[in-house]
Scaffold this motif. Structure first.
Motif, PDB file in Angstrom:
ATOM      1  N   PRO A 110      30.330  43.007 -37.557  1.00 46.00           N
ATOM      2  CA  PRO A 110      30.870  42.489 -36.293  1.00 46.00           C
ATOM      3  C   PRO A 110      30.498  43.297 -35.065  1.00 46.00           C
ATOM      4  CG  PRO A 110      32.529  42.336 -38.006  1.00 46.00           C
ATOM      5  CD  PRO A 110      31.368  43.074 -38.616  1.00 46.00           C
ATOM      6  N   TRP A 119      17.145  42.346 -31.185  1.00 48.41           N
ATOM      7  CA  TRP A 119      18.571  42.644 -31.071  1.00 48.41           C
ATOM      8  C   TRP A 119      18.920  44.041 -31.586  1.00 48.41           C
ATOM      9  CZ3 TRP A 119      21.969  40.575 -28.104  1.00 48.41           C
ATOM     10  CH2 TRP A 119      23.333  40.837 -28.307  1.00 48.41           C
ATOM     11  N   LEU A 168      27.851  42.270 -32.421  1.00 48.38           N
ATOM     12  CA  LEU A 168      28.084  41.288 -31.356  1.00 48.38           C
ATOM     13  C   LEU A 168      28.409  41.947 -30.025  1.00 48.38           C
ATOM     14  CD1 LEU A 168      30.283  38.745 -33.376  1.00 48.38           C
ATOM     15  CD2 LEU A 168      27.826  38.578 -32.851  1.00 48.38           C
TER      16      LEU A 168
END
Length: 625
Positions: A414, A394, A417
């Protein structure tokens, strides 16, 4: 809902704002413009021949204005220049066309040239940012003094001054407060024209910078949902609200259509997506939101010497602080203002800006991920459970390798994401999200100043003298904010036709190679092309330089090898310009010897620090234009 005439509109429960207040509007435009001329001096005195900053992105945007003029006057494609990396050409979707800035510059470019047009658009961004914030804050508070103060201050955010040397899209921040202003007017009046206005402002944000499009696309829903929570249900239930939403969407699509196609097609290229490691290097650490700028004329040197964060501060991409007085006033707004929905909405926008600027993982001021040390047993468990492999997939192998080497875990944020979403995936300098935080803090500061004025007026009475004293106090506070924002003037690059450019303009058609290969010289060669009109063997290196740029530079480095000389001939290069003024002695000797060793090169001598060679041994060069 019936439309409310502008002359009867009330703000924050106050009496209607009088119609004849043109002086406030003029002041919101002229005061920041005058201060900007001082900040950028001597540019205003030599507006056709100087641009703020060093040879860099400023020249790229000057050239974009020039190319827009060429496209309009000759019918050439705006999105493809056949004369960079000649004869291959250059796909301009590799850089932002920033039409919201270059198109308004076109009339000036036609009359006074692209340098003057660039400077005028740059200076106008100060006035327009101030005016946009003035209108927005005036709508929030109904107080002209507070609106003027916040408007002028917003024009000189340290964020903006840090981008002054050449980032034209990041300077064109006026569309952000104007977008919030249009939303504010629509939430009050529910008029279709303001729905269209929201669409126009979102579209202009996108045409100014794809970065700004992402900013408003993420921040506006937060602002609207917290500012007018019933609006969503109204859109679902009422046809009028659905019509207004459709109109806004149609306006956005109409504005974006000319520029979106080439850019979105280019998004399919794999080299557009930024790795998480690259994004992390451009992320902002929490302490940088309260770090003084090292370019302040009073305390800049002290900050650089005593603050470890400021010492390594990137003066362009890492200057995000909104200022201590502004933060203090914003705190007063959060605590004292009765406009709770507006406060919540602005706090939401500030959070979008802060967490966006901090990137996918928590970093320190050097851009390295912060790692929390864990026992070896925990690291082994994370390894066996596949957590480190998942993090590597990721966030990229570099981040996972750093976790293994440091025996610690990163702190995801955040932004992790969304960093792989289309368009967002191509964003490198995520610290630019901080402009949202700056405007949100400005709005909260306006609410704080207005709340304090209300309380003082209630205690001391609404006498005219007291109102005058309060106005003076607010203006003095604004002066303090601007003083804290002020920075040492940047250098200004001189852009004029050299003697060699005048000579090249009268020569037969052929590509020009300018040496050395450092970025500054290559940028100057881009401006030189505006003067001489010949194609370039290299060209404009944008945010996503084509692979051919690196390939060609590697070939040039091998001169005078026969295969390198043959490649120059294949590129239809006819002129090699040695900018000896930008070379150290070793470079001068190296390139002079290389050219003299090439049998196809003829030395025409040196004029004003520039040596010219003509490749007259190549076949097929020198054709007519």
């Amino acid at each position: 809902m019936a439309a409310i005439p502008a002359s009867q509109m009330t703000y924050a429960g106050r009496a209607p704002i009088p119609r004849r207040e043109w002086m406030w509007h003029v002041a919101a435009l002229l005061i920041p413009l005058a201060l900007a001329c001082i900040q950028t001096y001597p540019v205003v005195a030599e507006i056709t021949t100087r641009a703020p900053g060093w040879p860099g992105d400023n020249i790229a945007y000057i050239w974009l204005i020039h190319w827009l003029k060429q496209a309009v006057t000759t019918g050439a494609s705006l999105f493809f220049d056949p004369y960079f990396y000649y004869p291959l050409g250059y796909d301009l979707s590799a850089i932002e066309s920033t039409l919201a800035n270059t198109a308004p510059a076109l009339p000036v470019a036609l009359l006074a040239g692209p340098v003057a047009a660039y400077n005028i658009v740059l200076l106008a961004s100060f006035a327009l940012t101030s005016y946009g914030a003035f209108l927005w804050v005036r709508a929030l508070t109904g107080n002209n003094v507070v609106a003027l103060t916040c408007g002028v201050a917003s024009a000189f955010f340290p964020f903006r001054l840090a981008h002054l040397p050449g980032h034209l899209p990041q300077m064109a921040t006026q569309w952000i407060p104007l977008c919030f202003y249009a939303v504010e007017r629509y939430t009050r009046a529910r008029q279709t024209r303001w729905a269209a206005g929201v669409g126009v402002m979102v579209g202009l944000n996108a045409l100014s910078s794809w970065y700004t499009l992402v900013f408003v696309a993420l921040a506006l829903p937060v602002y609207v949902l917290l500012r007018a929570p019933r609006l969503l249900s109204q859109i679902v239930r009422t046809s009028a609200a659905r019509r207004d939403l459709a109109i806004a969407v149609v306006v956005i699509a109409a504005l974006l259509a000319p520029a979106a196609g080439p850019y979105l097609r280019a998004q399919g290229s794999d080299d557009r997506a930024r790795s998480a490691a690259e994004i992390v290097r451009g992320s902002i650490s929490p302490l940088e939101f309260v770090t003084l700028s090292v370019r302040h004329p009073l305390w800049g040197e002290w900050a650089a010497a005593h603050l470890p964060i400021a010492e390594k501060q990137n003066i362009v991409e890492r200057v995000v602080m909104p200022g201590y007085p502004m933060l203090a006033a914003a705190g007063a707004g959060v605590l004292l203002s009765r406009r709770r929905r507006v406060v919540r909405a602005l706090c939401g926008v500030a959070c979008v800006g802060i967490f966006g600027a901090m990137g996918p993982v928590l970093v320190d001021h050097t851009g390295r991920p912060v790692q929390i040390a864990v026992p070896a047993s925990t690291m082994n468990w994370l390894e066996q459970a596949g957590v480190l492999d998942a993090a590597g997939q990721w966030f990229g192998p570099e981040v996972a390798a750093g976790m293994r080497a440091g025996q610690g875990v990163i702190v995801p944020l955040p932004y992790a994401l969304i960093h792989r979403l289309p368009v967002i995936a191509s964003m490198r300098a995520v610290g630019r999200f901080a402009i949202l935080m700056n405007f949100a803090v400005c709005g909260l500061a306006a609410l704080g100043a207005d709340a304090l004025i209300r309380q003082l007026s209630a205690r001391t009475g609404e006498s005219r003298r007291m109102r005058q004293w309060l106005a003076v106090l607010v203006l003095c506070a604004g002066g303090l904010v601007v003083f804290e924002y002020w920075q040492k003037p940047y250098q200004a690059v001189r852009l004029t036709a050299r003697a060699v450019d005048v000579w090249l303009a009268g020569q037969p058609f052929g590509a020009v190679l300018e040496l050395p290969l450092d970025p500054f010289t290559q940028r100057l060669s881009v401006y030189a092309r505006i003067e001489h009109g010949q194609p370039l063997a290299l060209g404009l290196r944008g945010s996503f330089p084509p692979p051919v740029d690196g390939e060609r530079q590697a070939i040039v480095e091998r001169l005078p090898a026969p295969e390198a000389a043959q490649a120059l001939c294949a590129w239809e290069a006819r002129y090699v310009v040695l900018n000896t003024r930008r070379m150290i002695e070793e470079e001068r000797t190296r390139w002079t010897e290389a050219m003299e060793a090439m049998p196809v090169a003829q030395d025409l001598g040196e004029v004003q620090g520039v040596r010219v060679y003509v490749l007259d041994g190549c076949q097929g060069v020198g054709t007519s234009r």
